[in-house]
Scaffold this motif. Structure first.
Motif, mmCIF file in Angstrom:
data_model
loop_
_atom_site.group_PDB
_atom_site.id
_atom_site.type_symbol
_atom_site.label_atom_id
_atom_site.label_comp_id
_atom_site.label_asym_id
_atom_site.label_seq_id
_atom_site.Cartn_x
_atom_site.Cartn_y
_atom_site.Cartn_z
ATOM 1 N N PRO A 195 -59.531 -48.425 -48.144
ATOM 2 C CA PRO A 195 -60.405 -49.018 -49.161
ATOM 3 C C PRO A 195 -61.860 -48.556 -49.035
ATOM 4 N N GLY A 196 -62.346 -48.409 -47.794
ATOM 5 C CA GLY A 196 -63.726 -47.983 -47.597
ATOM 6 C C GLY A 196 -63.989 -46.612 -48.175
ATOM 7 N N GLU A 197 -63.021 -45.708 -48.018
ATOM 8 C CA GLU A 197 -63.159 -44.361 -48.564
ATOM 9 C C GLU A 197 -63.194 -44.402 -50.092
ATOM 10 N N ALA A 198 -62.318 -45.209 -50.666
ATOM 11 C CA ALA A 198 -62.285 -45.336 -52.129
ATOM 12 C C ALA A 198 -63.585 -45.935 -52.650
ATOM 13 N N MET A 199 -64.080 -46.971 -51.977
ATOM 14 C CA MET A 199 -65.316 -47.615 -52.415
ATOM 15 C C MET A 199 -66.493 -46.649 -52.326
ATOM 16 N N ARG A 200 -66.476 -45.787 -51.327
ATOM 17 C CA ARG A 200 -67.592 -44.866 -51.104
ATOM 18 C C ARG A 200 -67.584 -43.703 -52.101
ATOM 19 N N MET A 201 -66.398 -43.217 -52.455
ATOM 20 C CA MET A 201 -66.302 -41.969 -53.207
ATOM 21 C C MET A 201 -66.035 -42.136 -54.697
ATOM 22 N N ALA A 202 -65.372 -43.223 -55.089
ATOM 23 C CA ALA A 202 -64.794 -43.279 -56.434
ATOM 24 C C ALA A 202 -65.762 -43.765 -57.503
ATOM 25 N N ASP A 203 -65.622 -43.196 -58.694
ATOM 26 C CA ASP A 203 -66.196 -43.773 -59.900
ATOM 27 C C ASP A 203 -65.259 -44.850 -60.437
ATOM 28 N N GLU A 204 -63.964 -44.635 -60.220
ATOM 29 C CA GLU A 204 -62.949 -45.605 -60.637
ATOM 30 C C GLU A 204 -61.866 -45.667 -59.577
ATOM 31 N N ILE A 205 -61.363 -46.868 -59.329
ATOM 32 C CA ILE A 205 -60.248 -47.068 -58.402
ATOM 33 C C ILE A 205 -59.027 -47.512 -59.195
ATOM 34 N N ALA A 206 -57.882 -46.870 -58.904
ATOM 35 C CA ALA A 206 -56.594 -47.321 -59.447
ATOM 36 C C ALA A 206 -55.789 -47.835 -58.259
ATOM 37 N N LEU A 207 -55.638 -49.151 -58.177
ATOM 38 C CA LEU A 207 -54.950 -49.780 -57.052
ATOM 39 C C LEU A 207 -53.452 -49.776 -57.315
ATOM 40 N N MET A 208 -52.695 -49.182 -56.373
ATOM 41 C CA MET A 208 -51.259 -48.973 -56.574
ATOM 42 C C MET A 208 -50.457 -49.798 -55.576
ATOM 43 N N ARG A 209 -49.348 -50.361 -56.062
ATOM 44 C CA ARG A 209 -48.475 -51.178 -55.211
ATOM 45 C C ARG A 209 -47.048 -51.075 -55.740
ATOM 46 N N HIS A 210 -46.113 -50.751 -54.856
ATOM 47 C CA HIS A 210 -44.697 -50.660 -55.232
ATOM 48 C C HIS A 210 -44.487 -49.775 -56.457
ATOM 49 N N GLY A 211 -45.193 -48.635 -56.485
ATOM 50 C CA GLY A 211 -45.001 -47.667 -57.560
ATOM 51 C C GLY A 211 -45.761 -47.941 -58.835
ATOM 52 N N LYS A 212 -46.446 -49.085 -58.914
ATOM 53 C CA LYS A 212 -47.180 -49.451 -60.128
ATOM 54 C C LYS A 212 -48.681 -49.460 -59.868
ATOM 55 N N ILE A 213 -49.459 -49.169 -60.899
ATOM 56 C CA ILE A 213 -50.895 -49.404 -60.838
ATOM 57 C C ILE A 213 -51.130 -50.845 -61.269
ATOM 58 N N VAL A 214 -51.630 -51.667 -60.330
ATOM 59 C CA VAL A 214 -51.770 -53.096 -60.602
ATOM 60 C C VAL A 214 -53.179 -53.452 -61.083
ATOM 61 N N GLN A 215 -54.166 -52.577 -60.829
ATOM 62 C CA GLN A 215 -55.529 -52.844 -61.280
ATOM 63 C C GLN A 215 -56.313 -51.548 -61.318
ATOM 64 N N ARG A 216 -57.139 -51.396 -62.333
ATOM 65 C CA ARG A 216 -58.035 -50.234 -62.461
ATOM 66 C C ARG A 216 -59.431 -50.710 -62.801
ATOM 67 N N GLY A 217 -60.421 -50.000 -62.279
ATOM 68 C CA GLY A 217 -61.787 -50.339 -62.639
ATOM 69 C C GLY A 217 -62.781 -49.732 -61.681
ATOM 70 N N ALA A 218 -64.059 -49.987 -61.941
ATOM 71 C CA ALA A 218 -65.111 -49.535 -61.040
ATOM 72 C C ALA A 218 -64.942 -50.218 -59.692
ATOM 73 N N PRO A 219 -65.329 -49.560 -58.593
ATOM 74 C CA PRO A 219 -65.156 -50.155 -57.256
ATOM 75 C C PRO A 219 -65.708 -51.569 -57.155
ATOM 76 N N TYR A 220 -66.905 -51.804 -57.691
ATOM 77 C CA TYR A 220 -67.521 -53.140 -57.623
ATOM 78 C C TYR A 220 -66.628 -54.187 -58.278
ATOM 79 N N ASN A 221 -66.068 -53.847 -59.436
ATOM 80 C CA ASN A 221 -65.255 -54.814 -60.173
ATOM 81 C C ASN A 221 -63.918 -55.069 -59.495
ATOM 82 N N VAL A 222 -63.292 -54.012 -58.983
ATOM 83 C CA VAL A 222 -62.001 -54.180 -58.316
ATOM 84 C C VAL A 222 -62.165 -55.023 -57.050
ATOM 85 N N TYR A 223 -63.282 -54.832 -56.359
ATOM 86 C CA TYR A 223 -63.539 -55.587 -55.127
ATOM 87 C C TYR A 223 -63.886 -57.042 -55.424
#
Length: 289
Positions: A195-223
């Motif tokens: 998560p730290g790497e994603a928060m540091r580098m990403a403009d957008e994070i796509a959080l994946m679980r069990h083959g699905k993307i469960v949430q997408r958004g800017a790091p601040y919003n996803v956190y």
């Protein structure tokens, strides 16, 4: 409106009756870094290989600059997709010099100019005549980045590219890599389980679980606005306090929490990140006791 550099829609992939990638859709704009984030085994790397053309999906479509490169009856080979790849293993050719590694795969023309340009960008110009075994891990990573960027790919796919680096070097190498990629205007899809790497580098994070993307958004919003408890727990330790709503308030050992719009008698979970707890005076000026 600008079209996405990379657009994938409804990608599905099964292995032996098990769904590994389940209806995944996302898009990446030019100059944007999107992190595909999730635990090991959630389907991140398989998604990346499908985009690269190394594996075929069971269904779904992939477009690069609006050109269809993958569909039910379309499967452009990897070399025709104008996509760069970087993996955990830098896979430099041991028998070639740094300059020869970067030049590998370039068509004839102004090869020397492009090699010198990139080695200068990644701070490796003075190592052009060295061989990979003479370089540190961080230096090898810089060369691998230069080699991946040499053909000027429209998209860069990166699979845990910093995991093999020493912790002391990792942040510096990440920042340098991000700077070069942004300078090149490349659309980047980075796979990581950190998560730290994603928060540091990403403009957008796509959080994946069990083959699905469960949430997408800017790091601040996803956190700060996780879709569920599991999503919040992926980013940091949490405390979960159970309570029952009465009059839009929930009583807990930490005091009352607002629960506007929640019907009376509803059982709720209050999720608290320890790092966000602050002991302060109450409105009457009284302290913790």
């Amino acid at each position: 409106m600008q079209a996405p550099r990379l657009e994938i829609k409804n990608i599905v992939k099964d292995y032996g009756g098990r769904r590994v990638v389940d209806d995944v859709s996302l898009s990446v704009m030019a100059g944007q870094v999107t992190c595909l984030l999730g635990p090991s085994g959630c389907g991140k790397s398989t998604t990346l290989r499908i985009i690269a053309g190394v594996e075929e999906p069971d269904s779904g479509t992939i477009r690069v600059d609006e050109k269809l490169v993958c569909a039910q009856n379309v499967q452009e080979p990897p070399e025709a997709r104008n996509i760069g790849l970087m993996f955990q293993d830098f896979a430099l050719f041991p028998h070639l010099t740094v300059a020869q590694n970067v030049a590998f795969g370039l068509s004839k023309g102004r090869v020397t100019d492009r090699v010198h340009e990139l080695l200068d960008k990644v701070g490796m110009a003075s190592h052009a005549a060295d061989y990979p075994h003479q370089l540190s891990g961080g230096e090898q990573q810089r060369v691998a980045l230069a080699r991946a960027l040499a053909p000027k790919p429209r998209i860069m796919l990166m699979d845990e590219p910093f995991s093999g680096l020493d912790d002391r070097l990792r942040d510096d190498i990440r920042d340098e890599t991000l700077s070069v990629l942004k300078d090149e205007g490349t659309a980047v899809l980075l796979v990581t389980h950190e998560p730290g790497e994603a928060m540091r580098m990403a403009d957008e994070i796509a959080l994946m679980r069990h083959g699905k993307i469960v949430q997408r958004g800017a790091p601040y919003n996803v956190y700060n606005a996780p879709v569920d408890i599991e999503a919040s727990a992926f980013f940091s330790d949490i405390n979960v306090i159970k309570g029952k709503v009465q009059g839009a308030l929930t009583d807990t050992p930490f005091g009352q929490f607002l629960a506007p719009g929640v019907p009376n008698g509803t059982e709720v979970d209050i999720v608290i990140r320890p790092q966000h707890i602050k002991i302060d005076f109450d409105r009457g000026g009284r302290g913790p006791n």
